[in-house]
Design an enzyme around this catalytic site. Structure first.
Site, PDB file in Angstrom:
ATOM      1  N   ASN A 115       0.818  -1.209   0.000  1.00 51.07           N
ATOM      2  CA  ASN A 115       0.000   0.000   0.000  1.00 51.07           C
ATOM      3  C   ASN A 115       0.860   1.271   0.000  1.00 51.07           C
ATOM      4  O   ASN A 115       0.378   2.347   0.299  1.00 51.07           O
ATOM      5  CB  ASN A 115      -0.954  -0.004   1.196  1.00 51.07           C
ATOM      6  CG  ASN A 115      -2.035  -1.057   1.012  1.00 51.07           C
ATOM      7  OD1 ASN A 115      -2.435  -1.360  -0.112  1.00 51.07           O
ATOM      8  ND2 ASN A 115      -2.490  -1.649   2.098  1.00 51.07           N
ATOM      9  N   SER A 422     -20.258   8.139   0.031  1.00 51.89           N
ATOM     10  CA  SER A 422     -19.888   9.221   0.942  1.00 51.89           C
ATOM     11  C   SER A 422     -20.169  10.580   0.320  1.00 51.89           C
ATOM     12  O   SER A 422     -20.055  10.753  -0.898  1.00 51.89           O
ATOM     13  CB  SER A 422     -18.406   9.118   1.308  1.00 51.89           C
ATOM     14  OG  SER A 422     -17.605   9.212   0.160  1.00 51.89           O
ATOM     15  N   GLU A 473     -22.219   8.621   5.005  1.00 47.54           N
ATOM     16  CA  GLU A 473     -21.018   8.119   5.707  1.00 47.54           C
ATOM     17  C   GLU A 473     -20.304   9.161   6.581  1.00 47.54           C
ATOM     18  O   GLU A 473     -19.087   9.086   6.767  1.00 47.54           O
ATOM     19  CB  GLU A 473     -20.015   7.505   4.694  1.00 47.54           C
ATOM     20  CG  GLU A 473     -20.596   6.352   3.884  1.00 47.54           C
ATOM     21  CD  GLU A 473     -19.600   5.730   2.891  1.00 47.54           C
ATOM     22  OE1 GLU A 473     -18.374   5.775   3.142  1.00 47.54           O
ATOM     23  OE2 GLU A 473     -20.052   5.180   1.871  1.00 47.54           O
ATOM     24  N   HIS A 630     -19.098  -1.829  -5.339  1.00 41.31           N
ATOM     25  CA  HIS A 630     -18.368  -0.738  -5.987  1.00 41.31           C
ATOM     26  C   HIS A 630     -16.888  -1.083  -6.014  1.00 41.31           C
ATOM     27  O   HIS A 630     -16.356  -1.630  -5.055  1.00 41.31           O
ATOM     28  CB  HIS A 630     -18.568   0.578  -5.226  1.00 41.31           C
ATOM     29  CG  HIS A 630     -17.603   1.645  -5.630  1.00 41.31           C
ATOM     30  ND1 HIS A 630     -17.682   2.287  -6.836  1.00 41.31           N
ATOM     31  CD2 HIS A 630     -16.500   2.144  -5.017  1.00 41.31           C
ATOM     32  CE1 HIS A 630     -16.668   3.147  -6.934  1.00 41.31           C
ATOM     33  NE2 HIS A 630     -15.939   3.076  -5.845  1.00 41.31           N
ATOM     34  N   CYS A 632     -12.889   0.433  -7.188  1.00 43.96           N
ATOM     35  CA  CYS A 632     -12.036   1.505  -7.685  1.00 43.96           C
ATOM     36  C   CYS A 632     -10.985   0.886  -8.594  1.00 43.96           C
ATOM     37  O   CYS A 632     -10.772  -0.311  -8.596  1.00 43.96           O
ATOM     38  CB  CYS A 632     -11.297   2.179  -6.548  1.00 43.96           C
ATOM     39  SG  CYS A 632     -12.354   2.781  -5.253  1.00 43.96           S
ATOM     40  N   HIS A 683     -12.110  12.825  -8.769  1.00 42.86           N
ATOM     41  CA  HIS A 683     -10.789  13.111  -8.184  1.00 42.86           C
ATOM     42  C   HIS A 683     -10.343  14.540  -8.395  1.00 42.86           C
ATOM     43  O   HIS A 683      -9.286  14.937  -7.927  1.00 42.86           O
ATOM     44  CB  HIS A 683      -9.753  12.139  -8.743  1.00 42.86           C
ATOM     45  CG  HIS A 683     -10.123  10.719  -8.465  1.00 42.86           C
ATOM     46  ND1 HIS A 683     -10.925   9.992  -9.316  1.00 42.86           N
ATOM     47  CD2 HIS A 683      -9.869   9.917  -7.411  1.00 42.86           C
ATOM     48  CE1 HIS A 683     -11.114   8.794  -8.801  1.00 42.86           C
ATOM     49  NE2 HIS A 683     -10.485   8.717  -7.647  1.00 42.86           N
TER      50      HIS A 683
HETATM   51  N1  GLN Z   1     -18.641   3.925  -0.236  1.00 42.95           N
HETATM   52  C1  GLN Z   1     -17.338   4.467  -0.234  1.00 42.95           C
HETATM   53  C2  GLN Z   1     -17.388   5.967  -0.398  1.00 42.95           C
HETATM   54  O1  GLN Z   1     -18.199   6.452  -1.114  1.00 42.95           O
HETATM   55  C3  GLN Z   1     -16.463   3.893  -1.322  1.00 42.95           C
HETATM   56  C4  GLN Z   1     -15.077   4.473  -1.287  1.00 42.95           C
HETATM   57  C5  GLN Z   1     -14.110   3.875  -2.248  1.00 42.95           C
HETATM   58  O2  GLN Z   1     -14.475   3.344  -3.257  1.00 42.95           O
HETATM   59  N2  GLN Z   1     -12.839   3.971  -1.977  1.00 42.95           N
HETATM   60  O3  GLN Z   1     -16.608   6.695   0.156  1.00 42.95           O
HETATM   61 ZN    ZN Z   2     -14.127   3.992  -5.462  1.00 46.46          ZN
END
Ligand code: GLN
Ligand code: ZN
Length: 745
Positions: A115, A422, A473, A630, A632, A683
């Protein structure tokens, strides 16, 4: 005498002194001279600590003010074109890393499967040349404190180029660096260096198999041009690829990982490939936080010694990837604390192992073995969990049937709009949370604040006319830490920080025992949000693979077993949400793709385990409960079959960082389930135009059907500010309505 060493030491400092120093410099609170003086203090302090730990060779040059790959780029004059022409100094260095008002930063990439993120070197037409004597200076500085125990560390040319962007001709690029390395090595040797650690971890990846020619060329060159340099060809994170060929490189020593590449590396050693070489053996896990199993390791080391010239003991990789010391974790249960080993404790372990091999009778060694065993036998590692055989791994009906049932219940329009979970964590949210943690406001006051924020955002989403809402969130700092704090089997440490990129540190939870769902995790906030609206509110959970990948995991059980334990806990939470009337539940697997093993041959097993755990978590629901997930990060082509097998009713995927690639993936494969390919990039603060969003909705509709497509941003909105978020979502909804109208629905 068995010699011992290490590959690199954490930069952050015990109390994150390094981070604070650098951020203070950026903020203008510390001058350049002070920065340099204090950085030197830290560096010397780290060296002394390692000397006190009894290391025979101590890494030098691993210290950095941001990133070791960026250090090399700047030293080689490999400067992104947009920054070219400037004086090569610290300001330029930080600008490349962080961007400035005129130019964007270089991109970051994950350092292999860790990471940690490095700054990607950007090549241009200009020829590399040395701009400074960084490594020599650090070596000379170190010699004054630790004498000839100093061991310079540098990333090797092949790995460096392999990690670069903008390289047109790989071989030519590598060759252009060789005179620079030659000069660096020559200066070091003249200054008294013996061993030089040359990191070439690219040779544990599949890509490394194509670079054997380059390896021969480069290391032949070094052995001819700087024969006095005693190079250690250092790899880690996996076994050396094509060991039979690489073992013949003209270097005096090889560094091999006997933790993460154990089986293959051991076989290579036992086959006699390193008979006359020195092997730097990584026998203590440099990436995990657990005390070493001395009995197993001692046996391993003895068998290695029989097959090599000299065996030097070290951690499996740089200790950059673990926190500094367990010393300050005073609140932990003793059995647990004594079973942990961060960087300092790992160095002590290496010393004890070496002494034991010498036949020294050592009570500390015996105590360590007892501590290790006590941890394995602890009650929290031996809980009887729900029998997996009783847990469904398959939804009651297949997607087609479920879709109809869910649609009857939810009555969503075509191209339903939603977000990833979020919403912006405004300064007020962060301030209030801090006040609550400090005890300045009561639990009830904090809860009221969170509720008000949820209510405010439910109203905003309704006003925007979004179809599937989220609670936002606001109660979570971090999507993994939040679950870690509420599930049994996790702890969060006080100071267990590790560097993620630049000055950014994360404090991953530690999974120390059997994971269990012992209390509701998200029910209160979700149910409250749902009580405020007639539209469906999506429950929001983090999935088992992502929780594991972003934690320090147990290693006494298999990864698959750990995934399954967390899968069961998430299943219990989903059940509570379902019973409370939540019709849509999202299980985020943001980090599923990034956890993919380095070697192709190991990827399938990982993906199968991941799919299984996800299905354990999500298959027990009724047909009319809609499961979302979901993810990324880009490059889904190689894992698309597994994504399909997750059998999630709807998946949303980040698209921006992969540009057109993801869309292309979905143009060439059949994906039958619900899917939302993010229609704008979260982003950046930039608000997209309606035309762009319409294009992003329509383009995938060539391949995906109107019935299966969802419209959403491409990731969570936590880091954005409220005005740009609302503006972008307004456009998202308007664009969707235009497309719906166009299709006459
Ligand atoms: N549910 C999370 C958010 O919206 C997903 C975050 C992510 O994909 N890193 O923050
Ligand atoms: Zn994401």
């Amino acid at each position: 005498m068995v010699r011992i060493t290490s590959l690199g030491y954490p930069r952050l400092g015990e109390k994150r002194e390094w981070k604070k120093l650098i951020e203070n410099y950026w903020a203008g609170n510390v001058s350049r001279d002070e920065l340099e003086a204090q950085a030197k203090d830290l560096r010397l302090q780290f060296l002394k600590k390692q000397a006190d730990a009894g290391l025979d060779l101590i890494p030098v040059g691993d210290f950095s003010l941001y990133d070791h790959i960026l250090d090399l780029s700047v030293q080689f004059g490999i400067i992104p074109k947009r920054f070219a022409g400037r004086e090569v100094d610290l300001d330029l260095y930080f600008d490349i890393a962080r961007g400035n008002k005129d130019n964007v930063a270089s991109s970051m990439k994950k350092w292999f499967n860790t990471n940690y993120h490095y700054i990607v070197p950007e090549w241009s037409k200009s020829k590399p040349k040395l701009t400074n004597q960084r490594l020599l200076n650090l070596y000379l500085e170190a010699r004054q404190v630790i004498g000839d125990r100093a061991k310079p560390v540098i990333t090797g040319p092949i790995t460096y180029v392999a990690l670069s962007a903008g390289v047109e001709d790989f071989t030519a690029a590598v060759k252009s660096l060789l005179p620079l390395y030659k000069q660096i090595f020559t200066e070091l040797v003249q200054a008294g260096a013996t061993y030089i650690q040359v990191d070439e971890p690219i040779f544990v990846t599949d890509e490394g198999a194509n670079l054997l020619e380059a390896a021969r060329f480069v290391y032949d060159y070094f052995s001819k041009e700087v024969p006095q340099a005693q190079l250690i060809f250092q790899t880690y994170f996996e076994a050396l690829i094509n060991a039979d060929k690489l073992a013949q490189l003209p270097v005096v020593a090889f560094g091999l990982d006997f933790v993460h590449g154990l089986d293959e590396n051991l076989a290579a050693v036992q086959a006699g490939l390193f008979k006359n070489k020195t092997v730097f053996a990584g026998v203590v896990d440099g990436r995990n936080v657990w005390a070493n199993d001395f009995e197993t390791t001692s046996a391993l080391v003895k068998s290695l010694q029989e097959h090599v010239g000299e065996l030097v003991l070290q951690p499996s990789c740089s200790l950059l990837h673990v926190p500094v010391t367990t010393k300050n974790e005073t609140e932990l249960d003793a059995v647990l604390k004594n079973g942990l080993a961060f960087a300092d404790e790992k160095l002590a372990e290496i010393k004890l192992l070496a002494e034991h091999l010498e036949g020294e009778v050592n009570s500390a060694y015996e105590q360590h073995v007892a501590d290790f065993n006590a941890l394995q036998e602890a009650d929290f590692r031996n809980v009887s969990l729900e029998n997996l055989a009783d847990v469904p791994r398959q939804r009651q009906h297949d997607y087609k049937v479920r879709r109809r049932i869910q649609q009857d219940k939810l009555k969503l329009p075509i191209l339903p709009t939603t977000t990833i979970g979020s919403f912006p964590q405004s300064p007020e949210v962060r301030r209030t949370r801090l006040a609550w943690k400090r005890g300045d406001i009561t639990d009830a006051q904090y809860e009221d604040f969170i509720k008000a924020e949820i209510a405010r955002w439910i109203k905003i989403q309704e006003d925007l006319d979004i179809d599937v809402l989220v609670h936002g969130e606001f109660e979570r700092v971090d999507m993994v830490e939040f679950f870690g704090q509420k599930l049994a089997g996790f702890i969060t440490t006080k100071l267990g920080w590790v560097q993620s990129y630049g000055s950014r540190a994360v404090k991953p939870p530690i999974i120390y025992g059997d994971v269990q769902h012992i209390q509701p995790l998200t029910v209160k906030e979700t149910v409250y949000a749902q009580s405020l609206t007639n539209r469906p509110v999506k429950g929001m959970l983090t999935g088992p693979i992502t929780i594991t990948n972003w934690s320090f995991e147990r290693t006494d059980i298999s990864r698959a077993e750990l995934f399954n334990q967390i899968g069961l806990a998430i299943k219990d939470e989903i059940k509570l949400l379902e019973e409370a009337g939540i019709a849509i539940i999202q299980v985020d697997e943001a980090a599923l793709r990034e956890g993919l093993p380095l070697r192709k041959a190991k990827q399938k097993a990982y993906l199968d385990d991941a799919v299984k755990a996800f299905r354990i978590a999500t298959s027990s629901v009724k047909d009319d409960t809609q499961i979302h997930t979901h993810m990324c990060y880009s490059k889904f082509d190689e894992i698309i079959d597994s994504i399909r097998e997750l059998d999630a009713d709807v998946i949303s995927i980040e698209t921006s960082r992969s540009h057109g690639d993801i869309i292309e993936t979905f143009e060439t494969v059949v994906y039958p389930l619900g899917i939302g390919l993010g229609v704008y990039d979260i982003h950046s603060p930039r608000v997209p135009t309606k035309e762009e969003v319409i294009k992003n909705i329509e383009r995938p509709l060539n391949q995906l059907s109107l019935e299966q497509f969802w419209v959403n941003p491409d990731c969570g909105l936590k880091t954005r500010r409220e005005p740009e978020t609302v503006a972008a979502l307004e456009i998202l909804v308007a664009a969707t309505k235009d497309v719906r109208a166009k299709f006459g629905k």
